[in-house]
Design an enzyme around this catalytic site. Structure first.
Site, PDB file in Angstrom:
ATOM      1  N   LYS A  67      -9.550 -28.449  -5.628  1.00  0.00           N
ATOM      2  CA  LYS A  67     -10.673 -28.780  -6.514  1.00  0.00           C
ATOM      3  C   LYS A  67     -10.942 -30.286  -6.487  1.00  0.00           C
ATOM      4  O   LYS A  67     -10.025 -31.093  -6.697  1.00  0.00           O
ATOM      5  CB  LYS A  67     -10.362 -28.349  -7.954  1.00  0.00           C
ATOM      6  CG  LYS A  67     -10.597 -26.883  -8.210  1.00  0.00           C
ATOM      7  CD  LYS A  67     -10.213 -26.501  -9.614  1.00  0.00           C
ATOM      8  CE  LYS A  67     -11.395 -26.399 -10.537  1.00  0.00           C
ATOM      9  NZ  LYS A  67     -11.043 -25.812 -11.845  1.00  0.00           N
ATOM     10  N   ILE A  68     -12.200 -30.617  -6.232  1.00  0.00           N
ATOM     11  CA  ILE A  68     -12.629 -32.014  -6.192  1.00  0.00           C
ATOM     12  C   ILE A  68     -13.821 -32.165  -7.130  1.00  0.00           C
ATOM     13  O   ILE A  68     -14.790 -31.406  -7.024  1.00  0.00           O
ATOM     14  CB  ILE A  68     -13.037 -32.421  -4.755  1.00  0.00           C
ATOM     15  CG1 ILE A  68     -11.817 -32.366  -3.817  1.00  0.00           C
ATOM     16  CG2 ILE A  68     -13.673 -33.805  -4.733  1.00  0.00           C
ATOM     17  CD1 ILE A  68     -12.131 -32.670  -2.356  1.00  0.00           C
TER      18      ILE A  68
END
Length: 364
Positions: free
Chosen positions: A141-142
């Site tokens: 997750k970014i």
């Protein structure tokens, strides 16, 4: 009666669980959610892990043991979290490999929220976490911040699955889709295959209404309460349909590229006046994902209504956003504020989490 949550999949949408802890994995309850409710993935975030680690003794022995060899508290946290992510990914391996391989069955692990505005640091940590977890069905997750765009492109270009988080605004969402496509092109240009790469763009819902709704009464727009987030999501889906039908996209699709699906996040109703399944029911449609907390899954199982709703009322969605603009409510300013606050909302529990780990290490 057919399971109501499972029925959602009949309309082309995948339900992922927005929760993880050791207990749900070891008790068999996660497997039960897959078998009975048709849950097809898991998302985690710093707040979820903070709750899991602080409210349970399940992690104490690991923390103590790792504390002997791991110096930085943040590194220690990721070692502990990765064990959960790997265990969940193994449970979802069958889902990942059924039908179209890689269509679903993903488990998401977020980079440190402290890196939300650091493109270089994010890309570096995304690659490190990807290698450590060592599972095909993991997404890193970014945050979809401005600096995050560069990190997203670079991470996709390395062949790593990405779940872009913290999206509130339509312009930023389109920039994220562009970063994904450019990343695939980079990976292809470097001589690699792209058919194994998967990504979702997580568009946050209820927080938009929490911020917008108080402004509506004073502008004479009380009838739009609880509707702005849904309207924004429907417009995002319009962008998705447009972006992933261009000639540029078709060239990637011919090489095995998968569209970056929209994922609805923050789907529990924060307003007690709203139905507790409101955001899930309003946005069911093909080629999308909805990540849902456990209590919302239970509520939908009990009284949710599964129907193809995402593509209904697009004209109304356009009008809703036009009425906001006409009344002088700047949705772009609001979504930027939500992004800034979102970073803070993940920083705080992460700080609390690291402190709790430090306290644990001090105990005899």
């Amino acid at each position: 009666m057919a399971n109501k949550v499972k029925q959602i999949h009949d309309f082309g949408q995948s339900i992922w669980l927005d929760f993880i802890d050791r207990e749900i994995i070891s008790s068999g309850n996660l497997q039960k959610l897959i078998d009975e409710d048709g849950v097809r993935g898991v998302t985690s975030n710093p707040a979820i892990f903070e709750k899991a680690i602080s409210s349970s003794s399940d992690y104490d022995a690991d923390i103590k043991e790792l504390g002997k060899s791991v110096e930085k508290t943040e590194d220690l946290f990721f070692e502990v979290a990765i064990k959960d992510i790997q265990a969940a990914a193994d449970i979802f391996d069958k889902v990942y490999n059924e039908g179209v391989v890689g269509a679903d069955g993903y488990v998401s692990l977020e980079v440190s929220p402290f890196l939300a505005l650091d493109a270089e640091g994010t890309a570096k940590q995304a690659e490190e976490l990807w290698k450590k977890v060592d599972r095909k069905n993991v997404m890193i997750k970014i945050p979809g911040t401005k600096p995050g765009l560069k990190a997203i492109r670079e991470t996709i270009a390395k062949g790593i699955n990405v779940n872009v988080t913290l999206l509130f605004g339509l312009q930023r969402y389109e920039e994220v889709a562009e970063a994904y496509i450019a990343g695939l092109e980079d990976h292809l240009a470097a001589g690699h295959n792209i058919e194994h790469i998967s990504s979702v763009a997580s568009f946050f819902l209820s927080r938009i209404d929490v911020m917008v709704d108080p402004l509506l009464d004073e502008k004479g727009l009380g009838d739009l309460k609880g509707e702005v987030a849904i309207a924004s999501a429907k417009k995002a889906y319009e962008i998705y349909k447009r972006v992933f039908s261009t000639e540029r996209w078709k060239a990637l699709e011919a090489k095995g590229g998968k569209p970056q699906r929209l994922l609805w996040a923050s789907t529990s109703s924060k307003n007690p006046d709203f139905k507790d399944t409101k955001y899930v029911e309003a946005l069911i449609g093909p080629d999308t994902v909805d990540t849902v907390p456990l209590e919302t899954i239970e509520a939908f199982r009990d009284h949710g209504i599964a129907a193809d709703t995402l593509t209904i009322g697009l004209q109304q969605a356009t009008e809703t956003l036009q009425r906001l603009k006409a009344a002088g409510i700047d949705i772009d300013e609001i979504t930027q504020k939500l992004e800034d606050e979102g970073i803070e909302k993940f920083n705080k529990p992460f700080e609390k989490l690291l402190k709790a780990i430090e306290e644990q290490l001090k105990k005899d």
